[in-house]
Design an enzyme around this catalytic site. Structure first.
Site, PDB file in Angstrom:
ATOM      1  CG  ASP A 196     -79.738   6.458-108.437  1.00 28.48           C
ATOM      2  OD1 ASP A 196     -80.291   5.521-109.057  1.00 28.48           O
ATOM      3  OD2 ASP A 196     -78.516   6.607-108.379  1.00 28.48           O
ATOM      4  CG  MET A 221     -83.711  28.485-114.945  1.00 27.28           C
ATOM      5  SD  MET A 221     -85.304  27.778-114.455  1.00 27.28           S
ATOM      6  CE  MET A 221     -85.095  26.091-114.953  1.00 27.28           C
ATOM      7  CD  GLU A 222     -78.078  28.703-113.471  1.00 26.53           C
ATOM      8  OE1 GLU A 222     -77.674  28.786-114.638  1.00 26.53           O
ATOM      9  OE2 GLU A 222     -79.030  29.403-113.040  1.00 26.53           O
ATOM     10  CG  MET A 238     -84.393  28.814-124.153  1.00 27.47           C
ATOM     11  SD  MET A 238     -83.531  28.975-125.730  1.00 27.47           S
ATOM     12  CE  MET A 238     -84.595  28.005-126.752  1.00 27.47           C
ATOM     13  CB  CYS A 239     -79.860  27.916-118.720  1.00 38.92           C
ATOM     14  SG  CYS A 239     -81.339  27.816-117.726  1.00 38.92           S
ATOM     15  CG  HIS A 240     -77.336  33.177-120.889  1.00 39.76           C
ATOM     16  ND1 HIS A 240     -78.675  33.435-120.702  1.00 39.76           N
ATOM     17  CD2 HIS A 240     -76.966  33.823-122.024  1.00 39.76           C
ATOM     18  CE1 HIS A 240     -79.107  34.209-121.685  1.00 39.76           C
ATOM     19  NE2 HIS A 240     -78.094  34.459-122.493  1.00 39.76           N
TER      20      HIS A 240
END
Length: 162
Positions: free
Chosen positions: A131, A116-117, A75-77
């Protein structure tokens, strides 16, 4: 039919329309961490890991993750980011464990925030450290990931209380 912002009248997911929102300067700061053993700590600070420069690679991964957040969070733009910075600080007071604290700061001028970013950048940075060093020890622990602060937008500023 419903009061959910991301659900349409048929009950299915939708991305909200931000067309009517004000364009403002927005910034978010997120934190994550990874706890490593002394061997990994030494490889990172001495730049002797066989896969290369761990922190530089992790920093690039965090930047790339922030830029691609809308492709992995449904749902992120997609946003025109104006700045991304990923910083590191070691906590060596917990020996034999060494904690790499990660801070991601993301900025934009737009109609929706960059929380969110920033969270995605911090998470991807920690995952990349894992990793690149997992051949030495798979027992590393990625710590809490959280939003430290955000500014701009209709909801105003936020500062996490410790």
């Amino acid at each position: 039919m419903n009061n959910f912002t991301h659900i349409n009248e048929q009950g299915n997911a939708k991305m909200v329309d931000v067309s009517d929102k004000e364009v403002t300067k927005r910034q978010a700061r997120a934190h994550s961490s990874i706890t490593v053993n002394e061997t990994i700590y030494r490889q990172i600070i001495d730049n002797t890991n066989k896969k290369g420069n761990v922190l530089n690679t992790a920093q690039i991964a965090g930047i790339m993750a922030a830029k691609n957040t809308s492709t992995i969070i449904p749902m992120c733009h997609p946003l025109p980011l104006t700045g991304i910075d990923v910083n590191f600080e070691w906590d060596t007071s917990q020996t034999p464990h060494y904690i790499l604290n990660i801070t991601a700061i993301v900025s934009t001028t737009g109609k929706t925030g960059v929380e969110m970013e920033a969270l995605t950048a911090a998470s991807a940075t920690a995952l990349t450290v894992y990793d690149m060093t997992k051949a030495v020890d798979k027992g590393m622990v990625i710590g809490q990931t959280y939003l430290e602060s955000k500014s701009g937008g209709k909801s105003g500023d936020y500062q996490r209380k410790v």
